[in-house]
Design a protein around this motif. Structure first.
Motif, PDB file in Angstrom:
ATOM      1  N   GLY A  40     -12.190 -13.612  -4.775  1.00 46.04           N
ATOM      2  CA  GLY A  40     -12.947 -12.412  -5.093  1.00 46.04           C
ATOM      3  C   GLY A  40     -12.876 -11.362  -4.002  1.00 46.04           C
ATOM      4  O   GLY A  40     -13.017 -10.162  -4.281  1.00 46.04           O
ATOM      5  N   MET A  41     -12.653 -11.797  -2.775  1.00 49.68           N
ATOM      6  CA  MET A  41     -12.518 -10.852  -1.661  1.00 49.68           C
ATOM      7  C   MET A  41     -11.154 -10.172  -1.629  1.00 49.68           C
ATOM      8  O   MET A  41     -10.980  -9.185  -0.920  1.00 49.68           O
ATOM      9  N   GLY A  42     -10.186 -10.737  -2.335  1.00 48.53           N
ATOM     10  CA  GLY A  42      -8.857 -10.145  -2.351  1.00 48.53           C
ATOM     11  C   GLY A  42      -7.779 -10.949  -1.668  1.00 48.53           C
ATOM     12  O   GLY A  42      -6.643 -10.472  -1.537  1.00 48.53           O
ATOM     13  N   TYR A  43      -8.103 -12.162  -1.236  1.00 46.57           N
ATOM     14  CA  TYR A  43      -7.056 -13.018  -0.670  1.00 46.57           C
ATOM     15  C   TYR A  43      -6.130 -13.453  -1.801  1.00 46.57           C
ATOM     16  O   TYR A  43      -6.572 -13.998  -2.820  1.00 46.57           O
ATOM     17  N   THR A  44      -4.848 -13.212  -1.612  1.00 44.19           N
ATOM     18  CA  THR A  44      -3.876 -13.490  -2.673  1.00 44.19           C
ATOM     19  C   THR A  44      -3.204 -14.846  -2.512  1.00 44.19           C
ATOM     20  O   THR A  44      -2.551 -15.326  -3.442  1.00 44.19           O
ATOM     21  N   SER A  45      -3.332 -15.463  -1.359  1.00 44.21           N
ATOM     22  CA  SER A  45      -2.746 -16.780  -1.127  1.00 44.21           C
ATOM     23  C   SER A  45      -3.704 -17.595  -0.276  1.00 44.21           C
ATOM     24  O   SER A  45      -4.141 -17.130   0.788  1.00 44.21           O
ATOM     25  N   ILE A  46      -4.046 -18.792  -0.744  1.00 42.64           N
ATOM     26  CA  ILE A  46      -5.015 -19.638  -0.045  1.00 42.64           C
ATOM     27  C   ILE A  46      -4.481 -21.060   0.011  1.00 42.64           C
ATOM     28  O   ILE A  46      -4.180 -21.661  -1.015  1.00 42.64           O
ATOM     29  N   GLU A  47      -4.345 -21.595   1.207  1.00 39.86           N
ATOM     30  CA  GLU A  47      -3.985 -23.002   1.397  1.00 39.86           C
ATOM     31  C   GLU A  47      -5.172 -23.695   2.037  1.00 39.86           C
ATOM     32  O   GLU A  47      -5.584 -23.340   3.145  1.00 39.86           O
ATOM     33  N   ASP A  48      -5.747 -24.662   1.342  1.00 43.95           N
ATOM     34  CA  ASP A  48      -6.925 -25.380   1.822  1.00 43.95           C
ATOM     35  C   ASP A  48      -6.558 -26.855   1.950  1.00 43.95           C
ATOM     36  O   ASP A  48      -6.329 -27.534   0.954  1.00 43.95           O
ATOM     37  N   LEU A  49      -6.509 -27.344   3.188  1.00 43.30           N
ATOM     38  CA  LEU A  49      -6.161 -28.739   3.451  1.00 43.30           C
ATOM     39  C   LEU A  49      -7.431 -29.554   3.674  1.00 43.30           C
ATOM     40  O   LEU A  49      -8.187 -29.299   4.609  1.00 43.30           O
ATOM     41  N   GLY A  50      -7.654 -30.535   2.798  1.00 38.31           N
ATOM     42  CA  GLY A  50      -8.755 -31.462   2.993  1.00 38.31           C
ATOM     43  C   GLY A  50      -8.355 -32.572   3.948  1.00 38.31           C
ATOM     44  O   GLY A  50      -7.234 -32.596   4.468  1.00 38.31           O
ATOM     45  N   PRO A  51      -9.243 -33.541   4.204  1.00 40.49           N
ATOM     46  CA  PRO A  51      -8.949 -34.610   5.165  1.00 40.49           C
ATOM     47  C   PRO A  51      -7.664 -35.370   4.862  1.00 40.49           C
ATOM     48  O   PRO A  51      -6.878 -35.662   5.773  1.00 40.49           O
ATOM     49  N   GLY A  52      -7.434 -35.690   3.595  1.00 38.70           N
ATOM     50  CA  GLY A  52      -6.219 -36.419   3.244  1.00 38.70           C
ATOM     51  C   GLY A  52      -4.965 -35.597   3.475  1.00 38.70           C
ATOM     52  O   GLY A  52      -3.938 -36.113   3.924  1.00 38.70           O
ATOM     53  N   ASP A  53      -5.043 -34.286   3.172  1.00 42.54           N
ATOM     54  CA  ASP A  53      -3.896 -33.403   3.391  1.00 42.54           C
ATOM     55  C   ASP A  53      -3.566 -33.281   4.874  1.00 42.54           C
ATOM     56  O   ASP A  53      -2.400 -33.288   5.269  1.00 42.54           O
ATOM     57  N   VAL A  54      -4.614 -33.154   5.687  1.00 47.77           N
ATOM     58  CA  VAL A  54      -4.403 -33.039   7.146  1.00 47.77           C
ATOM     59  C   VAL A  54      -3.755 -34.313   7.680  1.00 47.77           C
ATOM     60  O   VAL A  54      -2.797 -34.260   8.470  1.00 47.77           O
ATOM     61  N   ALA A  55      -4.263 -35.466   7.227  1.00 48.26           N
ATOM     62  CA  ALA A  55      -3.714 -36.735   7.692  1.00 48.26           C
ATOM     63  C   ALA A  55      -2.257 -36.886   7.304  1.00 48.26           C
ATOM     64  O   ALA A  55      -1.421 -37.278   8.120  1.00 48.26           O
ATOM     65  N   ALA A  56      -1.939 -36.566   6.056  1.00 47.30           N
ATOM     66  CA  ALA A  56      -0.562 -36.718   5.584  1.00 47.30           C
ATOM     67  C   ALA A  56       0.393 -35.804   6.339  1.00 47.30           C
ATOM     68  O   ALA A  56       1.531 -36.176   6.626  1.00 47.30           O
ATOM     69  N   SER A 111     -14.232 -42.573  18.218  1.00 52.74           N
ATOM     70  CA  SER A 111     -14.037 -41.140  18.474  1.00 52.74           C
ATOM     71  C   SER A 111     -12.647 -40.663  18.061  1.00 52.74           C
ATOM     72  O   SER A 111     -12.365 -39.461  18.101  1.00 52.74           O
ATOM     73  N   ARG A 112     -11.791 -41.593  17.669  1.00 51.70           N
ATOM     74  CA  ARG A 112     -10.386 -41.226  17.426  1.00 51.70           C
ATOM     75  C   ARG A 112     -10.226 -40.256  16.258  1.00 51.70           C
ATOM     76  O   ARG A 112      -9.446 -39.294  16.345  1.00 51.70           O
ATOM     77  N   ASN A 113     -10.950 -40.482  15.166  1.00 51.37           N
ATOM     78  CA  ASN A 113     -10.801 -39.626  13.997  1.00 51.37           C
ATOM     79  C   ASN A 113     -11.065 -38.153  14.314  1.00 51.37           C
ATOM     80  O   ASN A 113     -10.269 -37.271  13.981  1.00 51.37           O
ATOM     81  N   ILE A 114     -12.204 -37.882  14.940  1.00 55.46           N
ATOM     82  CA  ILE A 114     -12.535 -36.493  15.224  1.00 55.46           C
ATOM     83  C   ILE A 114     -11.590 -35.899  16.268  1.00 55.46           C
ATOM     84  O   ILE A 114     -11.218 -34.730  16.194  1.00 55.46           O
ATOM     85  N   ARG A 115     -11.159 -36.728  17.232  1.00 53.51           N
ATOM     86  CA  ARG A 115     -10.221 -36.222  18.243  1.00 53.51           C
ATOM     87  C   ARG A 115      -8.894 -35.802  17.603  1.00 53.51           C
ATOM     88  O   ARG A 115      -8.333 -34.758  17.918  1.00 53.51           O
ATOM     89  N   LEU A 116      -8.404 -36.636  16.688  1.00 52.94           N
ATOM     90  CA  LEU A 116      -7.148 -36.298  16.018  1.00 52.94           C
ATOM     91  C   LEU A 116      -7.304 -35.074  15.126  1.00 52.94           C
ATOM     92  O   LEU A 116      -6.379 -34.255  15.020  1.00 52.94           O
ATOM     93  N   PHE A 117      -8.464 -34.924  14.491  1.00 51.19           N
ATOM     94  CA  PHE A 117      -8.667 -33.725  13.686  1.00 51.19           C
ATOM     95  C   PHE A 117      -8.667 -32.481  14.568  1.00 51.19           C
ATOM     96  O   PHE A 117      -8.083 -31.450  14.210  1.00 51.19           O
ATOM     97  N   MET A 118      -9.323 -32.557  15.725  1.00 51.09           N
ATOM     98  CA  MET A 118      -9.339 -31.414  16.647  1.00 51.09           C
ATOM     99  C   MET A 118      -7.924 -31.048  17.072  1.00 51.09           C
ATOM    100  O   MET A 118      -7.569 -29.864  17.161  1.00 51.09           O
ATOM    101  N   ALA A 119      -7.106 -32.055  17.336  1.00 46.47           N
ATOM    102  CA  ALA A 119      -5.709 -31.793  17.708  1.00 46.47           C
ATOM    103  C   ALA A 119      -4.955 -31.192  16.531  1.00 46.47           C
ATOM    104  O   ALA A 119      -4.166 -30.250  16.701  1.00 46.47           O
TER     105      ALA A 119
END
Length: 286
Positions: A240-256, A55-63
């Motif tokens: 396309g909606m007009g967001y001018t800045s987007i930061e998308d963190l995948g699993p590796g980015d979140v972990a790092a 359960s540790r992986n999902i718990r840490l992601f929630m945190a």
């Protein structure tokens, strides 16, 4: 998502946040109210689940996702944002923890009426007073107009705001998800923090059975996954909606960023994502 009582997934997410305070020493996300606001039985169940190493992986992601939202809020407040909208708040304690209330930062909590009633009961049971800077906004995301509901509650659409939308997108229909994102994009100087999950087919074959099993569990609890998003398609849609800045963190980015590259979630590939999207570039500089 029609509820007949408080959201089960909201209770589960609160359990992970509460367990993180004890099992992990709150190393990623510190919340002094997380263990107080949850029902005793649910807290005991969360602590028991935390004894399972799986359960540790999902718990840490929630945190990490709560920490990410706090980091984004802090950066937005430094740029004079004074309105926070927590969408699908569940037992989120941001309004209780709000370190910016003295400078006028107001928190609008938006959620299903039944879930909000449950939260009020939990606050009373824990002898926690709802702060004056908290505004309750009951909304059904599938049928109610968010802008109208917020305006009725005193929200100022002509002023900057940051929206926090965690643990909700998989449980809404695709039109409802994109409708809300588009509404935020139409606001001046607005940013939104949200998470999403990728389609099962994006995962490598060896991981798909575990993801499918998780989907079956939430469906059996009455809250099935309805919307899973591909990162490339989502970025194009947001632009396309007009967001001018987007930061998308995948699993590796979140972990790092939050718990070290040697952690299991640092592997590449599909997984849960955290996003900060803004119509004003300076609101996404964290």
């Amino acid at each position: 998502m029609a509820l007949t009582g408080p959201s089960k997934t909201a209770r589960g997410a609160a359990g992970y946040r509460a367990a993180h305070q004890a099992a992990d020493g709150a190393t990623i996300f510190r919340d002094p109210f997380a263990r107080l606001i949850l029902e005793p039985d649910a807290l005991a169940e969360a602590d028991e689940r935390a004894r399972d190493p799986a359960s540790r992986n999902i718990r840490l992601f929630m945190a990490a996702r709560s920490r990410f939202a706090d980091d984004c809020l802090e950066a937005a407040v430094a740029r004079c944002v004074r309105q926070v909208v927590v969408l699908g708040a569940g037992l989120d304690t941001l309004a209780l923890r709000n370190p910016f209330r003295e400078i006028g930062v107001k928190v609008y909590e938006v959620d299903q009426p039944l879930t909000q009633a449950w939260k009020r009961e939990r606050l009373a049971a824990a002898k926690l007073r709802a702060p004056n800077e908290l505004v309750w906004v009951p909304v059904d995301f599938e049928t109610d107009d968010l802008s109208t509901s917020l305006a009725t509650a005193g929200f100022r659409p002509d002023q900057s705001a940051i929206y926090v939308w965690l643990g909700v997108t998989p449980y809404l229909t695709r039109p409802a998800v994109f409708s809300l994102l588009e509404k935020v994009a139409q606001s001046p100087d607005a940013a939104i923090v949200f998470d999403y999950s990728e389609p099962i087919e994006n995962y490598p074959p060896e991981r798909r059975p575990a993801i499918a099993a998780m989907a079956e569990r939430v469906a059996a609890a009455g809250e099935p996954w309805l919307t899973l998003l591909d990162p490339i398609d989502l970025r194009l849609t947001l632009e396309g909606m007009g967001y001018t800045s987007i930061e998308d963190l995948g699993p590796g980015d979140v972990a790092a960023r939050y718990f070290g590259g040697d952690h299991a979630q640092s592997r590449g590939g599909a997984g849960p994502h955290l996003v900060l999207a803004s119509t004003d570039r300076k609101l996404t500089e964290i």
